[in-house]
Design a protein around this motif. Sequence first.
Motif, short mmCIF file in Angstrom:
data_model
loop_
_atom_site.label_atom_id
_atom_site.label_comp_id
_atom_site.label_asym_id
_atom_site.label_seq_id
_atom_site.Cartn_x
_atom_site.Cartn_y
_atom_site.Cartn_z
N PRO A 210 0.80 -1.23 0.00
CA PRO A 210 0.00 0.00 0.00
C PRO A 210 0.83 1.28 0.00
O PRO A 210 0.29 2.36 -0.29
N ASP A 211 2.12 1.19 0.31
CA ASP A 211 2.96 2.39 0.36
C ASP A 211 3.68 2.68 -0.96
O ASP A 211 4.57 3.54 -1.02
N ILE A 212 3.31 1.97 -2.00
CA ILE A 212 3.93 2.18 -3.32
C ILE A 212 3.74 3.64 -3.74
O ILE A 212 2.65 4.21 -3.64
N GLN A 213 4.82 4.25 -4.25
CA GLN A 213 4.76 5.66 -4.64
C GLN A 213 5.07 5.91 -6.12
O GLN A 213 5.17 7.05 -6.56
N GLY A 214 5.21 4.83 -6.87
CA GLY A 214 5.45 4.98 -8.30
C GLY A 214 5.45 3.63 -9.00
O GLY A 214 5.65 2.59 -8.37
N ILE A 215 5.21 3.66 -10.31
CA ILE A 215 5.17 2.45 -11.11
C ILE A 215 6.02 2.63 -12.36
O ILE A 215 5.90 3.65 -13.07
N PHE A 216 6.88 1.65 -12.65
CA PHE A 216 7.54 1.59 -13.94
C PHE A 216 6.94 0.41 -14.70
O PHE A 216 6.97 -0.73 -14.23
N ALA A 217 6.36 0.68 -15.88
CA ALA A 217 5.79 -0.36 -16.73
C ALA A 217 6.62 -0.46 -18.00
O ALA A 217 6.98 0.56 -18.59
N THR A 218 6.90 -1.67 -18.44
CA THR A 218 7.78 -1.83 -19.60
C THR A 218 7.10 -1.57 -20.94
O THR A 218 7.76 -1.59 -21.97
N ASP A 219 5.78 -1.34 -20.94
CA ASP A 219 5.14 -0.84 -22.16
C ASP A 219 3.91 -0.02 -21.77
O ASP A 219 3.45 -0.05 -20.63
N LEU A 227 -2.73 2.53 -14.53
CA LEU A 227 -3.28 3.86 -14.27
C LEU A 227 -4.78 3.80 -14.00
O LEU A 227 -5.28 4.47 -13.09
N LYS A 228 -5.49 3.01 -14.76
CA LYS A 228 -6.94 2.88 -14.57
C LYS A 228 -7.27 2.34 -13.18
O LYS A 228 -8.20 2.79 -12.52
N LEU A 235 -5.95 6.87 -6.20
CA LEU A 235 -4.52 7.02 -5.94
C LEU A 235 -3.85 7.82 -7.06
O LEU A 235 -4.01 7.51 -8.24
N THR A 236 -3.09 8.85 -6.69
CA THR A 236 -2.36 9.65 -7.67
C THR A 236 -0.86 9.44 -7.46
O THR A 236 -0.27 9.97 -6.52
N ILE A 237 -0.27 8.64 -8.34
CA ILE A 237 1.18 8.38 -8.28
C ILE A 237 1.74 8.41 -9.70
O ILE A 237 1.01 8.18 -10.68
N PRO A 238 3.04 8.69 -9.86
CA PRO A 238 3.63 8.67 -11.20
C PRO A 238 3.69 7.25 -11.76
O PRO A 238 4.10 6.32 -11.05
N ILE A 239 3.26 7.11 -13.00
CA ILE A 239 3.32 5.82 -13.70
C ILE A 239 3.99 6.07 -15.04
O ILE A 239 3.51 6.88 -15.84
N VAL A 240 5.11 5.41 -15.27
CA VAL A 240 5.91 5.66 -16.47
C VAL A 240 5.86 4.45 -17.40
O VAL A 240 6.17 3.33 -17.00
N GLY A 241 5.44 4.69 -18.65
CA GLY A 241 5.47 3.66 -19.69
C GLY A 241 6.65 3.90 -20.61
O GLY A 241 7.53 4.72 -20.33
#
Length: 327
Positions: A210-219, A227-228, A235-241
């Motif tokens: 639950p403490d995740i503060q960002g996501i790196f996705a490989t595509d 994001l959906k 939850l509003t966190i940075p998600i990078v594709g």
Amino acid sequence: MKKKVIVSLVCLTVLISFIVHFLKEDKKLNVVVVAKSLDLEYWRIFESGAKKAFHDFDIDGQVIAPDSIYPITNEADTLKKVLRQHPDALIVTPMHPSVTIPVLMEYKKKNIPVLFAGRDVDWKDKVTYIGTDHFKLGMVAGELLGSMLQPGDQVAIIHGNLTDPAEVERLKGAKEVLGKAGIEIATEKLGADRFGKTISVMENILQNHPDIQGIFATDDLIALKALKTAEKEGLTIPIVGTDGITEMLEIVDSGKLSATVTQNPYDMGYLSVEQAIKAVQGKHIPKRIDSGVDILTQDNVKERLTFLNDILYSRVENFKHFLYELL
């Protein structure tokens, strides 16, 4: 009389030789591109770049793709059909090397240059690889995500099938940068099934971390699914594709995400054709040609979005026109 017949035959022979020479000179180069898929927007953008190059360099060319990358023999079967056309050069995205390389060896025997685009594999007889440096792509994505966080923050990585070397390289690049920035990788999850179809794993990540503060996705498709789920959970966190498809760019443009990393499939397609022509002409070509990686933010995303919408819309309109003429 004999003299006249001989003279006539000589003249006829010269005329035929001239016509054959003229036809050879007039014959356009034929370059065939066998892409991964034309069902995905990324590869339709690639196709547009290749077709622009066909037009600019005044050559005959076509972009085709198997109906599906599975079963794994689909691409090899497509390559066998293309070989019977004896093109001047082949550009291919080799998805399943174990069955693809034996067919490509037949191209080599017929002195048809083979260039890899979008995906590189170890084959000594390829002319070159044109596409993304996937390790660099992972590093750029990791740097972008790290710039939005603080040392000690936790992130999750969601990746595709790790039998794909591109996925492995992206992960390596991102992990290296995130580690140096002091960002902790709390978990890694597979975000696609064995056929490459995106699956939802974000719910599980949020439940267990639950403490995740960002996501790196490989595509981007994986990033969009994550994001959906995040939006659904408030939850509003940075998600990078990592792709730069229009849906991701629209989200950056709207402000839901502050930035994303993009590849350049249009340039990849264009450069591939350009290099294929050089290969046919016997010119020197570097063994690797990087089509580049960009970071897009709200400040510069509109220009790229407009460009992509223009080429994708144009493609649809051309297809409609073709159907109209056919009917």
